[in-house]
Design an enzyme around this catalytic site. Structure first.
Site, PDB file in Angstrom:
ATOM      1  N   TRP A 293       0.803  -1.215  -0.013  1.00 55.14           N
ATOM      2  CA  TRP A 293       0.015  -0.001  -0.055  1.00 55.14           C
ATOM      3  C   TRP A 293       0.672   1.251   0.026  1.00 55.14           C
ATOM      4  CZ3 TRP A 293      -0.169   3.981   3.736  1.00 55.14           C
ATOM      5  CH2 TRP A 293      -1.407   4.824   3.625  1.00 55.14           C
ATOM      6  N   HIS A 294       2.047   1.246   0.824  1.00 48.43           N
ATOM      7  CA  HIS A 294       2.877   2.296   0.759  1.00 48.43           C
ATOM      8  C   HIS A 294       3.455   2.862  -0.580  1.00 48.43           C
ATOM      9  CE1 HIS A 294       2.631   2.029   5.288  1.00 48.43           C
ATOM     10  NE2 HIS A 294       3.033   3.283   5.238  1.00 48.43           N
ATOM     11  N   GLY A 295       3.854   1.690  -1.354  1.00 45.58           N
ATOM     12  CA  GLY A 295       4.662   1.954  -2.484  1.00 45.58           C
ATOM     13  C   GLY A 295       4.532   0.672  -3.385  1.00 45.58           C
ATOM     14  N   PHE A 442       2.763   8.819  -1.595  1.00 41.26           N
ATOM     15  CA  PHE A 442       1.860   7.531  -1.530  1.00 41.26           C
ATOM     16  C   PHE A 442       0.353   7.797  -1.853  1.00 41.26           C
ATOM     17  CE2 PHE A 442       5.030   6.939   1.643  1.00 41.26           C
ATOM     18  CZ  PHE A 442       6.094   6.218   0.938  1.00 41.26           C
TER      19      PHE A 442
END
Length: 442
Positions: A293-295, A442
């Site tokens: 989800w972050h990257g 993000f």
């Protein structure tokens, strides 16, 4: 007024995606209205439609490049020509507002709250500018009442407290995070052959403090602006570096993401009510997804897996060891966190592994010259990060930041501190170049 400001704010940063974003808000609002009137299996159909639309948008804009790049690399490995495609541009804030659209859908489906009657109230919830780009991730039921009536929080004390909190966040960003970030950036761009063990650790520690003061600074600013316009956003940080285990770290770091993952992913997977082996798989799965989800890159997936591994090890035996050594458990937990941030900061997984190799197997040599400003900022960051480990400091800090009523003496003292920090921060901003918040990407 708040909605107009939010629309202008998003248009300023991402005008190209405003129409798409507004269309997704309209579709969600209509689907949830139909879902609320439906019964049994029809209700579930609308739930699935809303989730699929939101997740598909997130996957296309955030992960299409990642999957095509990896498919192209695999094709090249097998001897084929590389794939050509036009890269998809990432709309700002999509990770955060996707989660908030999902929480609205799921909260209404579960009956936690009734859907909003007004489309404009719904749009305000999704687009509320202080938290839209980088959180805190506000679940619908946490501010459902405030979307329609904010009189309880629309007081002069709340506005003063909001201004104080905003300036604290701004100071964290420009006076600490940016100063440390300049040196961390230089160290992380060095070739491994130019990186000694001591310099590698200094870069990793600098980034560890940079990301904390950068992200918690943004959260403070968002919470502060929220209070100034009558909203109460949930806290997002609580001195994470004094944690005595990685389990506790995730109760103190990015708290709203941790709660989201727990309520909308971990518990539906079975939570703590499953057999140990399944529980460990669930924990790891949730944190790998959290990293993704972050990257959209392998180093973020590895970062999530790294934290998931230590959460499992906590449950297997580490928590028992930490309990025996008491407050000293802060040190190994902090060291684990520092190593994890290398995965997060590096440009790729291979770069992160090369950097880590220097941290653990490089040669120890004297550090190059750094300015007094850098060392003083690093010392300040260390003090501010760990002082809550002392008795009563944490309670005093929370009381100061969340107070709702002020005596005259406290108002004057807080006003004086706010003025000094604001002058220092503005002076620094004027003399520096544009330096966006880390979590904006993000």
């Amino acid at each position: 007024m708040a909605l107009t400001a939010s629309l202008l704010f998003y248009a300023w940063g991402g005008l190209n995606f405003l129409a798409l974003f507004l269309a997704s808000v309209v579709v969600n609002f209509v689907l949830i209205r139909y879902m609320d009137r439906a019964t049994n299996w029809q209700k579930r159909i609308y739930l699935i439609m809303s989730i699929v639309i939101n997740v598909a948008m997130l996957f296309y804009f955030k992960y299409a490049n990642f999957f095509v790049e990896n498919a192209s690399a695999m094709r090249g490995y097998l001897g084929g020509p590389p794939l050509t495609w036009e890269k998809v541009v990432l709309p700002i804030g999509i990770s955060f507002f996707t989660f908030e659209k999902l929480t609205y859908t799921i909260d209404v489906y579960r009956g936690v709250n009734k859907p909003l009657k007004s489309f404009w109230d719904f749009m305000l919830y999704i687009m509320l500018f202080p938290k839209m780009i980088a959180g805190p991730i506000v679940r619908f039921h946490e501010i459902a009442d405030q979307l329609t009536d904010r009189t309880a929080f629309d007081t002069i004390d709340h506005k003063l407290a909001g201004l104080f909190r905003f300036v604290i966040g701004l100071s964290k960003k420009v006076l600490i995070a940016n100063v440390l970030g300049q040196e961390a950036d230089k160290i992380f761009t060095l070739a491994p052959t130019d990186l000694s063990m001591s310099l590698a650790w200094l870069g990793a520690v600098s980034y560890t403090f940079q990301i904390y003061f950068d992200f918690s600074g943004y959260s403070d600013m968002a919470i502060g602006i929220g209070r100034m316009i009558g909203f109460q956003f949930p806290e997002n940080f609580n001195n994470p570096y004094i944690s005595r285990s990685i389990t506790e770290f995730w109760q103190r770091w990015h708290i709203t993401l941790g709660r989201w993952m727990r309520d909308y992913l971990y518990i539906p997977l079975g939570g703590n009510r499953v057999k140990p082996a399944r529980l460990y798989v669930n924990l790891w799965t949730v944190f790998i997804l959290s990293g993704f989800w972050h990257g959209a890159a392998w180093n973020f997936i590895a970062w999530g897996a790294f934290h998931g591994l230590f959460l499992v090890l906590d449950r297997l035996f580490l928590l028992r060891i930490y309990k025996k050594i008491g407050v000293l458990s802060i040190l190994p937990t902090f060291a684990i966190t520092v190593v994890g941030w290398v995965l997060f900061r590096a440009e790729s997984l291979s770069a992160a592994l090369a950097y880590m190799k220097q941290m653990f197997a490089g040669s120890w040599s004297e550090l190059p010259y750094f300015t007094i400003e850098f060392w003083a900022t690093l010392a300040l960051a260390t003090v501010f990060s760990f002082m809550a480990a002392l008795p009563r400091i944490e309670r005093w800090e929370i009381g100061t930041l969340t107070a709702e009523r002020f005596a005259l003496s406290r108002t004057l003292a807080q006003g004086f501190v706010t003025a000094i920090l604001l002058i220092l921060s503005v002076s620094y901003v004027i003399g520096s170049t544009f330096n966006p918040f880390i979590y904006f990407r993000f």
